[in-house]
Scaffold this motif. Structure first.
Motif, PDB file in Angstrom:
ATOM      1  N   PRO A  64      -8.290  -7.223   9.176  1.00 62.40           N
ATOM      2  CA  PRO A  64      -8.255  -8.690   9.313  1.00 62.40           C
ATOM      3  C   PRO A  64      -7.287  -9.180  10.388  1.00 62.40           C
ATOM      4  O   PRO A  64      -7.351 -10.334  10.809  1.00 62.40           O
ATOM      5  N   ALA A 117      -6.334   0.143   9.470  1.00 61.03           N
ATOM      6  CA  ALA A 117      -5.789  -0.284   8.166  1.00 61.03           C
ATOM      7  C   ALA A 117      -5.451  -1.770   8.116  1.00 61.03           C
ATOM      8  O   ALA A 117      -5.058  -2.272   7.061  1.00 61.03           O
ATOM      9  N   HIS A 176       0.840  -1.211   0.000  1.00 64.54           N
ATOM     10  CA  HIS A 176       0.000   0.000   0.000  1.00 64.54           C
ATOM     11  C   HIS A 176       0.871   1.256   0.000  1.00 64.54           C
ATOM     12  O   HIS A 176       0.796   2.091   0.911  1.00 64.54           O
TER      13      HIS A 176
HETATM   14  C1  LIG Z   1      -5.350  -5.704   2.626  1.00 64.38           C
HETATM   15  C2  LIG Z   1      -4.616  -5.341   3.826  1.00 64.38           C
HETATM   16  O1  LIG Z   1      -3.866  -4.405   3.846  1.00 64.38           O
HETATM   17  C3  LIG Z   1      -4.818  -6.110   5.018  1.00 64.38           C
HETATM   18  O2  LIG Z   1      -5.436  -7.179   4.969  1.00 64.38           O
HETATM   19  O3  LIG Z   1      -4.359  -5.682   6.092  1.00 64.38           O
END
Ligand SMILES: CC(=O)C(=O)O
Ligand SMILES: NC(=O)C1=CN([C@@H]2O[C@H](COP(=O)(O)OP(=O)(O)OC[C@H]3O[C@@H](n4cnc5c(N)ncnc54)[C@H](O)[C@@H]3O)[C@@H](O)[C@H]2O)C=CC1
Length: 372
Positions: free
Chosen positions: A303, A300, A96
């Motif tokens: 998950p 950010a 990113h």
């Molecule tokens: C997509 C991403 O940056 C994450 O899963 O933390």
């Protein structure tokens, strides 16, 4: 090849970049895997399980970085990790870079071969290494939104599904891709009324079909966004232009029209966020702030909070690419697979992904120019 897996250091990042199954596959292919002590514990994977699968455990991240030809991570490296990069080292992780000028500079200076999970792209336009985490984050966005709509959490005290005689909440999702679709599934399942805005008419057609016309679809433009945002109890930011900084589609003026106690979950924060009033990244430890009476959530690494699901979902898709890179070396692997080539963001001190270069105001060098 020696593959190194350090422990993640981002706030509450409990995922790890490899499972024992991944270690077994890499070792069977003739590679060596070194893993930082207790790197898997957050995901419930012990050192012993890794050792049994054939890995070696090293005490510190510094030793892992020093030993490895390829570093596999989950999240973008943080400043304490920058000095550990080695020239020519392969870094395979989410990067990113569009909102990360300092990290980009560090990768350029150290001439790291930086391959970003999130820009690997198949010919059909899909992003196979982003998809599973977007599925997780899309689903989480609704569960998080429901929590922060509760009064004791700072919300307006609203149940997403309402009850008989009381209307459900209005969930507005901007961006109808993987995050948006998964968020819509969850929100519908909880009984909310869902509106999705996307700039692709085809995508809106698809969504109308798969949800049997039970959600409202709207073309994404500033007029429609303003109308939808005003009505939203829960607003979910889910847009993506691969590699690029997210466009600020929801302005401060629009946020001011929202009801007090309504909630914004900007999932697109990893690409800089699509809501103007989201001026900082938040963490799992301190996930929200209130601005203009509206609860803002901008974590950010969503998950990272559900690592038992996420580590396995992520490594299911990263392992085949890691094996390819390890077996062939990065250069042959990239030459033979256009999808993987699109993952190369920084090479030989140059930015090789156009949207990243444009977002950071840096020169763009096509990968082919370097590969010759
Ligand atoms: C997509 C991403 O940056 C994450 O899963 O933390
Ligand atoms: N915060 C977190 O922990 C996580 C964040 N993400 C992020 O969520 C974002 C969305 O990811 P995906 O759903 O996988 O992407 P996607 O590519 O599947 O979907 C993005 C959608 O945005 C739409 N879009 C682009 N510009 C738009 C505009 N101006 N107005 C409305 N729609 C527009 C596209 O047409 C597409 O349908 C990405 O930034 C991704 O990195 C993903 C996982 C975890």
């Amino acid at each position: 090849m020696i593959i190194g897996v350090p422990k993640e250091i981002k706030n509450n990042e409990n995922r790890v970049a490899i499972t024992p199954a991944g270690v077994e596959a890499l070792v069977a292919a003739g590679h060596k895997v070194v893993i930082e002590n207790n790197a898997g514990l957050g995901s419930g994977i012990t050192n012993e399980e890794y050792i049994k699968a054939g890995a070696e455990i090293l005490p510190t991240a510094a030793e892992v970085f020093a030993a490895a030809d390829m570093i596999m991570k989950v999240k973008e490296p943080l400043p304490p990790e920058y000095p550990l990069f080695k020239e020519g080292q392969i870094l395979f992780t989410y990067l990113h870079l569009a909102p990360e000028p300092e990290l980009t500079r560090a990768l350029m200076e150290k001439k790291v071969v930086a391959i970003a999970y999130e820009t690997i792209q198949l010919p059909n336009g899909s992003l196979p290494l982003l998809t599973p985490m977007s599925e997780v984050a899309g689903r989480m966005a609704v569960q998080i939104g429901a929590r922060f709509l509760e009064k004791p959490q700072g919300g307006r005290g609203m149940l997403l599904g309402g009850v008989p005689g009381v209307p459900p909440a209005e969930v507005v999702i901007i961006g109808g891709g993987v995050v948006g679709t998964n968020a819509a599934k969850m929100a519908m399942g909880m009984g909310a009324h869902v509106t999705i805005l996307d700039k692709s008419a085809d995508r809106l057609r698809y969504l109308d079909d798969v949800f049997f016309g039970k959600i409202t679809t709207m073309m994404s433009n500033s007029y429609n966004i303003a109308e939808a945002v005003k009505k939203a109890d829960l607003l979910i930011g889910a847009v993506l232009i691969p590699g690029a900084r997210a466009p600020k589609l929801v302005t401060e003026e629009m946020v001011k029209t929202m009801k007090p106690g309504s909630v914004i979950v900007d999932v697109a924060i990893d690409q800089g966020g699509c809501v103007e009033t989201i001026d900082r990244v938040t963490t799992h430890q301190d996930p929200i702030y209130v601005k203009h009476g509206v609860v803002h959530y901008a974590v950010a690494n969503m998950p990272g909070a559900v690592p038992r699901t996420s580590t396995f979902a992520l490594t299911n898709v990263t392992l085949p690419y890691a094996l390819d890179i390890a077996n062939k070396g990065w250069e042959r692997a990239v030459r033979e697979d256009r999808a993987l080539a699109l993952g190369v963001n920084v090479l030989d001190g140059k930015v090789t992904y156009k949207a990243v270069a444009d977002s950071l105001g840096l020169p763009y060098t096509p990968l082919e120019e370097i590969l010759g």
